[in-house]
Scaffold this active site. Structure first.
Site, PDB file in Angstrom:
ATOM      1  N   ASP A 136     -28.571 -29.253 -36.058  1.00 62.07           N
ATOM      2  CA  ASP A 136     -28.409 -28.416 -34.869  1.00 62.07           C
ATOM      3  C   ASP A 136     -27.481 -29.125 -33.884  1.00 62.07           C
ATOM      4  O   ASP A 136     -27.900 -30.010 -33.144  1.00 62.07           O
ATOM      5  CB  ASP A 136     -29.775 -28.142 -34.234  1.00 62.07           C
ATOM      6  CG  ASP A 136     -29.663 -27.296 -32.964  1.00 62.07           C
ATOM      7  OD1 ASP A 136     -28.632 -26.618 -32.805  1.00 62.07           O
ATOM      8  OD2 ASP A 136     -30.607 -27.337 -32.161  1.00 62.07           O
ATOM      9  N   CYS A 166     -21.823 -14.898 -29.277  1.00 62.61           N
ATOM     10  CA  CYS A 166     -22.552 -13.846 -28.562  1.00 62.61           C
ATOM     11  C   CYS A 166     -21.641 -13.238 -27.508  1.00 62.61           C
ATOM     12  O   CYS A 166     -20.619 -13.835 -27.125  1.00 62.61           O
ATOM     13  CB  CYS A 166     -23.837 -14.378 -27.935  1.00 62.61           C
ATOM     14  SG  CYS A 166     -23.615 -15.559 -26.608  1.00 62.61           S
ATOM     15  N   HIS A 262     -61.658  -8.843 -36.462  1.00 62.69           N
ATOM     16  CA  HIS A 262     -62.528  -7.725 -36.134  1.00 62.69           C
ATOM     17  C   HIS A 262     -63.816  -8.248 -35.504  1.00 62.69           C
ATOM     18  O   HIS A 262     -64.154  -9.444 -35.598  1.00 62.69           O
ATOM     19  CB  HIS A 262     -62.862  -6.957 -37.410  1.00 62.69           C
ATOM     20  CG  HIS A 262     -63.379  -7.844 -38.493  1.00 62.69           C
ATOM     21  ND1 HIS A 262     -64.687  -8.292 -38.548  1.00 62.69           N
ATOM     22  CD2 HIS A 262     -62.756  -8.416 -39.550  1.00 62.69           C
ATOM     23  CE1 HIS A 262     -64.853  -9.077 -39.585  1.00 62.69           C
ATOM     24  NE2 HIS A 262     -63.688  -9.176 -40.224  1.00 62.69           N
ATOM     25  N   GLU A 336     -57.903  -7.744 -45.773  1.00 61.87           N
ATOM     26  CA  GLU A 336     -58.441  -9.060 -46.104  1.00 61.87           C
ATOM     27  C   GLU A 336     -58.081  -9.457 -47.532  1.00 61.87           C
ATOM     28  O   GLU A 336     -57.779  -8.606 -48.380  1.00 61.87           O
ATOM     29  CB  GLU A 336     -59.966  -9.047 -45.910  1.00 61.87           C
ATOM     30  CG  GLU A 336     -60.685 -10.360 -46.216  1.00 61.87           C
ATOM     31  CD  GLU A 336     -60.217 -11.559 -45.392  1.00 61.87           C
ATOM     32  OE1 GLU A 336     -59.007 -11.879 -45.455  1.00 61.87           O
ATOM     33  OE2 GLU A 336     -61.058 -12.188 -44.734  1.00 61.87           O
TER      34      GLU A 336
END
Length: 491
Positions: A136, A166, A262, A336
């Site tokens: 990078d 950009c 849930h 699941e």
């Protein structure tokens, strides 16, 4: 009976004379070749970065006998572009995705260009068995990119260039976000002026990548999907194609996600796995509490409100969010894990009926596949599309199941695949994930509704000859009858 399991481990192909052999060498000085001969491998030795720097003027075109193996050679990715083009966010997004999928990927951050030290670090990184290094930096000139290309040529590694650009609107947004981020750490500098000065100083140096430099992905960055565009040339192989797929989606700078299992189900109460059981009374109460937390009845005016709600197709997730306002979708990929022949059984019943299967799963929970069911490895591949869809949005509520959320949270937490089955995702808890630069921060918010604990750690004894007591030592406590029946008995 043999364990039903899947593995991702590479297999070496060994053939007799006249066949080509593909072999991965662990010695740093023995790299990755495809032989142009028909009677075996050519093994070559290189001194890595030092050798490359001594001959950095050499051509990047490899000979026929020294081409990277399309299946096994490591990949070096050179990030190219001016400041504030979204390079770092995208680089870390790619590395996170590849690591989550089991690749050995890492971002090597440099100020402007890769140095000799950087390339030596990459050689050591590959020696340890990893296979993707992302540099990078800016690498604005052909000469600086040639340094990396020559290193890859000498070491016989794959090399991929990713060039970022950009438009002016996106540039201004990137500068504003970067300034805000740095000011949180240091307010003594005029970060905006420093970024603008850096951008001006480097613009004159920039030489766009040419067709002769090698495989290239060009990204025109934007958060707007209609403006974001990606072009590719010379991309090949599964990893490079995966990188292209990740870059095809816009990188959203500020994101918030909400995750929850849930509410407690009747099967949770009884210690049973899988199935399509409905909510217990306490699970229904959790649904009401979650709704108050996220814009439903009884909520505060300033509480967060999801823009969209995703659940599995099973009743216990759909009923958990029934009082939360907003558009929703029931997604099959959020169902699941399929426990196959063990669906609906308790751990005690699995140990009694299939003791070997129970032991095999404890030995390697990530790769073990239930007979006629799924493994965590299968599940990780299944939820890939869900994660990629999430990353193109924000303010999404996902209500799913323990194994599924383990796989999803592994992405945001940076957890290695083998550790995924032991991530703790408790019932009746809201997980809030926020982006922080190119990282994510996870906040755990217990909603204080009583429930059973379904978390089971790996037992110490995973042998197929272990006793039932050893096998069941870490099984969570559960009830022998549904809560509704217990309540009626008490009353």
């Amino acid at each position: 009976m043999a364990p039903i399991a899947t593995t991702n481990g590479p297999k070496e192909a060994v053939h007799g004379g006249g066949e080509e052999t593909l072999t991965r060498h662990t010695d740093a000085k023995q790299h990755y070749y495809i032989s142009n001969r028909t009677n075996g491998i050519i093994e070559g030795a290189r001194d890595g970065a030092a050798s490359m720097m001594a001959g950095s003027g050499s051509s990047t075109t490899t000979t026929a006998a020294q081409q990277p193996c399309p299946l096994r050679a490591p990949l070096v990715v050179t990030v190219v572009g001016l400041p504030c083009r979204g390079k770092s966010l995208a680089a870390h997004k790619v590395a996170r995705h590849l690591s989550w999928r089991g690749e050995g990927a890492k971002v090597f951050t440099v100020d402007t260009n890769a140095t000799t030290d950087t390339l030596c670090e990459i050689s050591l990184f590959f020696k340890e068995g990893n296979n993707v290094a992302i540099i990078d930096g800016m690498h604005l000139t052909r000469a600086t990119r040639q340094t990396v290309a020559s290193f890859c040529c000498d070491a016989v590694f794959h090399h991929l260039l990713i060039e970022f650009t950009c438009n002016d609107k996106c540039l201004e947004e990137n500068i504003a976000d970067t300034v805000q981020f740095y000011r949180q750490h240091d307010q003594t500098h005029d970060w905006e002026q420093r970024l603008r000065d850096s951008n001006t100083a480097h613009t004159a140096q920039f030489e766009p990548c040419s067709a002769s430099e090698g495989p290239l992905i060009t990204v025109n960055n934007s958060e707007d999907p209609l403006c974001h565009s990606v072009a590719a040339r010379g991309v090949r192989g599964a990893i490079q194609t995966a990188i292209l797929g990740v870059l095809a989606s816009p990188v959203i700078r500020q994101q918030t996600f909400y995750f929850s299992r849930h509410g407690e189900s009747e099967y949770n109460v009884l210690g049973r796995i899988g199935g399509d059981a409905d909510l217990s009374p306490r699970g229904m109460k959790y649904g009401e509490r979650l709704a108050r937390q996220l814009g439903g009845p009884g909520s505060n005016p300033d509480c967060p409100r999801p823009k969209v709600i995703w659940t599995s197709e099973l009743r216990r997730t759909v009923h958990t969010v029934q009082s939360i306002p907003g558009p929703r979708a029931a997604i099959k990929d959020l169902n699941e894990i399929n426990a196959g022949i063990c669906e609906g059984l308790t751990y005690e019943e699995i140990q009694e009926r299939f003791p070997q299967e129970f032991a095999w799963r404890d030995q390697d929970k990530f790769k073990y596949r239930y007979p006629h069911g799924e493994s965590y490895l299968d599940l990780l591949q299944r939820v890939d599309s869900v994660v990629q869809a999430l990353l193109s949005k924000t303010d999404v509520l996902v209500v799913s199941h323990q194994a599924v959320l383990r796989c999803i949270m592994a992405y945001f937490k940076g957890v290695k695949p083998d550790d995924v089955p032991y991530i703790n995702v408790p019932l009746h808890t809201l997980l809030v994930v926020r982006s922080y630069g190119y990282d994510f921060v996870v906040e755990t918010v217990p909603l204080k509704v009583e429930c059973v604990d379904t978390y089971r750690i790996q037992p110490k004894n995973c042998s197929t000859s272990r006793t039932a007591a050893d096998a069941l030592t870490t099984v969570p406590a559960h009830f022998d009858a549904p809560l509704t029946q217990q309540m009626s008995t008490i009353s």
